[in-house]
Design an enzyme around this catalytic site. Sequence first.
Site, short mmCIF file in Angstrom:
data_model
loop_
_atom_site.label_atom_id
_atom_site.label_comp_id
_atom_site.label_asym_id
_atom_site.label_seq_id
_atom_site.Cartn_x
_atom_site.Cartn_y
_atom_site.Cartn_z
N CYS A 277 0.82 -1.21 0.00
CA CYS A 277 0.00 0.00 0.00
C CYS A 277 0.86 1.26 0.00
O CYS A 277 1.08 1.88 1.05
CB CYS A 277 -0.97 0.03 1.16
N CYS A 457 -5.87 2.11 -4.36
CA CYS A 457 -5.33 2.76 -3.17
C CYS A 457 -6.30 3.86 -2.75
O CYS A 457 -6.24 4.98 -3.28
CB CYS A 457 -3.95 3.35 -3.47
#
Length: 521
Positions: A277, A457
């Site tokens: 991430c 994201c």
Amino acid sequence: MEYVVKRIDSLFSVSGQLTPDDLPDVKAKGFATLICNRPDHEGGADQPDHLTMERSALASGLVFRYVPILSSGATDEQAHQLATLIEGLPKPILAYCRTGNRSARLYAAATKGASEKPCYDVVVIGGGSAGIAITSSMLKRDASMRVAIVEPCSEHYYQPAWTLVGGGAYSIQDTARPMGSVMPKDAYWIKASVSAFAPHRRVVLLSDGAELGYQQLIVCPGLQLAWEKIEGLEETLGKNGVTSNYRHDLAPYTWELVRSLRSGKVLFTQPPMPIKCAGAPQKAMYLSCDHWRKNGVLESISVEFNLAGPALFGVATFVAPLMKYVETYGAQLAFQSNLVKVDGPGKTAWFEVADGNGNVTRVEKTFDVLHVVPPQQAPDFIRRSELADKAGWLEVDPTTLQHPRYPEVFGVGDVCGTTNAKTAAAARKQVVIVAQNLLALRKGAELPGRYDGYGSCPLTVENGKVILAEFGYGGKLLPTFPMDPTIPRKSAWFLKARLLPWFYWNGMLKGREWFTDCSSK
């Protein structure tokens, strides 16, 4: 001619013909026992006999055994002899013959009886997001398969919510469940760690010495957080104002620091890519700043974001809307600034900072709060295996996710050496690709699935608003919804904070593949 060692598994390797001069180096490589499988005088006068080799082996500190095998191959009795012999020999063992092939075949025959080991249709390495989801997906397609999951942990975590926990927007208790509660009921849970792979034998070696056989192997253990690469960090995590949303037990400490801070200097860090991430390091900053702004103390707090890379975000489309928030919060950006050392009690951090010419200097910075994102790498047992690429990640074809050298091996999730974002959303799409391709492989059909690098994201730029960044290979935008993805939206916050956690536990881990159209484009 220089000899070449071929590793069969963690305990046994083979090579071609050795000479006495090679044996000090064999010892230096860590071998404890040498086995000669080449009969004396097979190759003429230039072949040292086994007695000569034995004397040199003993002088080098090696145990030596002579088990001559004719070029026509080993007998069952010789295989049994080796199986009995190696049980009591110091490990690891190096065996040699003229080319190493006889030694390898003998070992395979010797371990066949012992390796009438548990054998599964598919072995899945890792019980994280990718491992549980791919197992559920395959069993939904074919419930008759024998699928084993190798996973040592007793808890399963929903890691995407840890950023929200650090921002005071989610409960840490809701991010963990017992591993047994998410394990697919028709799967075999092997509660153990992996020590090595023997892909030539289609075997996984476990840390307790057991072996698992497989027809196909899916490797998805995630990645490894390398806290130890930052000097002084491990001993100060969770105290002295040093925290990280990348660990379950530390995310609540992040929120404790954020809500109690009224003034001072805060440093946020982001290590070199790849990391899981890639937006999470700055999401921690945005949520913190939003809280300080709403409580009227942001002007009394100096915020600095240290990035090891040269850009705020890897997809250029999202840089401008993110920069608006950086400016709104008054945060300073320090590019090509990599955290290398921390003194928690002294409230000091050191960064290696590169200039435009590649020159690196060490810069000292003080802090009241330090949010650290650690360097990240493939797990050790992946990096040292035959399955790894040159950078240590699992080698896979970026579109089929199949290993290029071992076609019965596939990869899913963060461990893959692909250029997509390492997110749960990426794993969600990859699961479908691998399930389709693995089952096609078992039927002898062409692999139908093609992965486009999709990753998502959700950038939490403030409490209540998210920029939903969805993109694939090369930064190509792949939005799920027909809306401008650069605009912060309350609906995207609801998706991130409410819908996606529910879907994770009740959909993805159960093999329900909503919003996963993976047809080739």
